[in-house]
Design a protein around this motif. Structure first.
Motif, mmCIF file in Angstrom:
data_model
loop_
_atom_site.group_PDB
_atom_site.id
_atom_site.type_symbol
_atom_site.label_atom_id
_atom_site.label_comp_id
_atom_site.label_asym_id
_atom_site.label_seq_id
_atom_site.Cartn_x
_atom_site.Cartn_y
_atom_site.Cartn_z
ATOM 1 N N LEU A 29 7.125 7.515 5.447
ATOM 2 C CA LEU A 29 6.566 8.327 6.480
ATOM 3 C C LEU A 29 5.302 8.958 5.966
ATOM 4 O O LEU A 29 4.256 9.196 6.595
ATOM 5 C CB LEU A 29 7.429 9.327 7.106
ATOM 6 N N ARG A 30 5.332 9.887 4.918
ATOM 7 C CA ARG A 30 4.210 10.366 4.291
ATOM 8 C C ARG A 30 3.183 9.401 3.810
ATOM 9 O O ARG A 30 1.841 9.712 3.967
ATOM 10 C CB ARG A 30 4.564 11.116 2.914
ATOM 11 N N LEU A 31 3.399 8.315 3.419
ATOM 12 C CA LEU A 31 2.241 7.421 3.035
ATOM 13 C C LEU A 31 1.741 6.549 4.109
ATOM 14 O O LEU A 31 0.771 6.027 4.226
ATOM 15 C CB LEU A 31 2.802 6.410 1.958
ATOM 16 N N GLY A 32 2.590 6.416 5.101
ATOM 17 C CA GLY A 32 2.224 5.849 6.256
ATOM 18 C C GLY A 32 2.224 4.225 6.085
ATOM 19 O O GLY A 32 1.593 3.633 6.862
ATOM 20 N N THR A 33 3.150 3.805 5.124
ATOM 21 C CA THR A 33 3.244 2.411 4.672
ATOM 22 C C THR A 33 4.323 1.654 5.599
ATOM 23 O O THR A 33 5.484 2.424 5.965
ATOM 24 C CB THR A 33 3.362 2.244 3.432
ATOM 25 N N HIS A 34 4.454 0.415 5.977
ATOM 26 C CA HIS A 34 5.523 -0.317 6.548
ATOM 27 C C HIS A 34 6.124 -1.246 5.904
ATOM 28 O O HIS A 34 7.315 -1.516 6.256
ATOM 29 C CB HIS A 34 4.905 -0.678 7.732
ATOM 30 N N PHE A 35 5.411 -1.795 4.893
ATOM 31 C CA PHE A 35 6.182 -2.921 4.040
ATOM 32 C C PHE A 35 6.342 -2.345 2.599
ATOM 33 O O PHE A 35 5.459 -1.634 2.180
ATOM 34 C CB PHE A 35 5.000 -4.044 4.155
ATOM 35 N N ASP A 37 9.413 18.057 -2.261
ATOM 36 C CA ASP A 37 9.644 16.735 -1.856
ATOM 37 C C ASP A 37 8.224 16.071 -1.933
ATOM 38 O O ASP A 37 8.186 14.899 -1.595
ATOM 39 C CB ASP A 37 10.156 16.538 -0.386
ATOM 40 N N ALA A 38 7.217 16.704 -1.998
ATOM 41 C CA ALA A 38 5.725 16.326 -2.247
ATOM 42 C C ALA A 38 5.805 15.220 -3.263
ATOM 43 O O ALA A 38 6.549 15.261 -4.563
ATOM 44 C CB ALA A 38 4.831 17.232 -2.519
ATOM 45 N N LEU A 39 5.074 14.119 -3.284
ATOM 46 C CA LEU A 39 4.667 13.145 -4.282
ATOM 47 C C LEU A 39 4.028 13.573 -5.483
ATOM 48 O O LEU A 39 3.214 14.258 -5.387
ATOM 49 C CB LEU A 39 4.193 11.979 -3.843
#
Length: 208
Positions: A93-99, A5-7
């Motif tokens: 979740l992995r990237l820590g992005t919200h938008f 599942d790693a990018l």
């Protein structure tokens, strides 16, 4: 999390061929047959190689009340993704992005050989101008909008549809969408699916 599942990134040897990935973001609270229906239509009508379901830790436009824990929603999406080319992922979740604008920017940076198509329903296009830096999303990925019951007229009369009207691609050319110069978007009148996460939650509360 499983290693698979790693990018993929430019430097890790995973992303060696140019592929096209459709991205479906959402709460998946819970995932249901309607999500799978849209993913299958995207594989057929857009010609994408894969569809990724980006399960949001918390949609900024949705209340936290009634929102199941992230792990439960991700698990429901993985159970529902019953297709070899549909994957439920914890990318945000992995990237820590919200938008979405930030998620797309980071995906483009990390996966330069993947062409991304943002997939959404007509209900989202109707309110797209409320999304954070919404116009930048059209410049970060091609956009495919799938019809939803009762939303067609509102979606096509929306602020976003008017702003990018001259960049709309005819539905007959949908399979070329990912290869076009950005911005580019398409509105697809396709077979609709009646499933609704809201109705599923209501039925569960009522013991149905």
């Amino acid at each position: 999390m499983p290693a698979s599942d790693a990018l993929p990134t430019a430097g890790n040897g995973v992303d060696r061929r140019r592929i096209t990935v459709g991205l479906m973001g959402g709460s998946f609270n819970p995932a249901h047959e309607g999500h799978l229906h849209v993913a299958r239509m995207a594989l057929r009508s857009l010609g994408v190689d894969e569809v990724w379901w980006l399960v949001s830790p918390q949609n900024p436009l949705k209340p936290t009340d009634g929102m199941a824990p992230f792990g439960e929603r991700l698990a429901s999406a993985r159970r529902m993704a019953r297709h070899p080319r549909v994957r439920a992922r914890d990318v945000e979740l992995r990237l820590g992005t919200h938008f979405t604008a930030d998620t797309l920017a980071e995906l483009r940076r990390r996966c330069p050989r993947i062409r991304f198509v943002w997939i959404m329903g007509a209900d989202n296009l109707a309110g797209f101008h409320r999304w954070e830096r919404w116009s930048l999303i059209f410049h970060a990925a091609a956009v495919a909008v799938f019809d939803r019951p009762s939303y067609s007229l509102r979606a096509l009369a929306s602020r976003a549809a008017h702003r990018f009207a001259r960049f709309r691609v005819p539905s007959r050319a949908a399979r070329t969408l990912a290869q076009r110069r950005l911005p580019a978007w398409v509105f697809l009148h396709t077979r609709r699916h009646p499933a609704s996460a809201t109705r599923i939650r209501e039925a569960a509360r009522n013991g149905m």
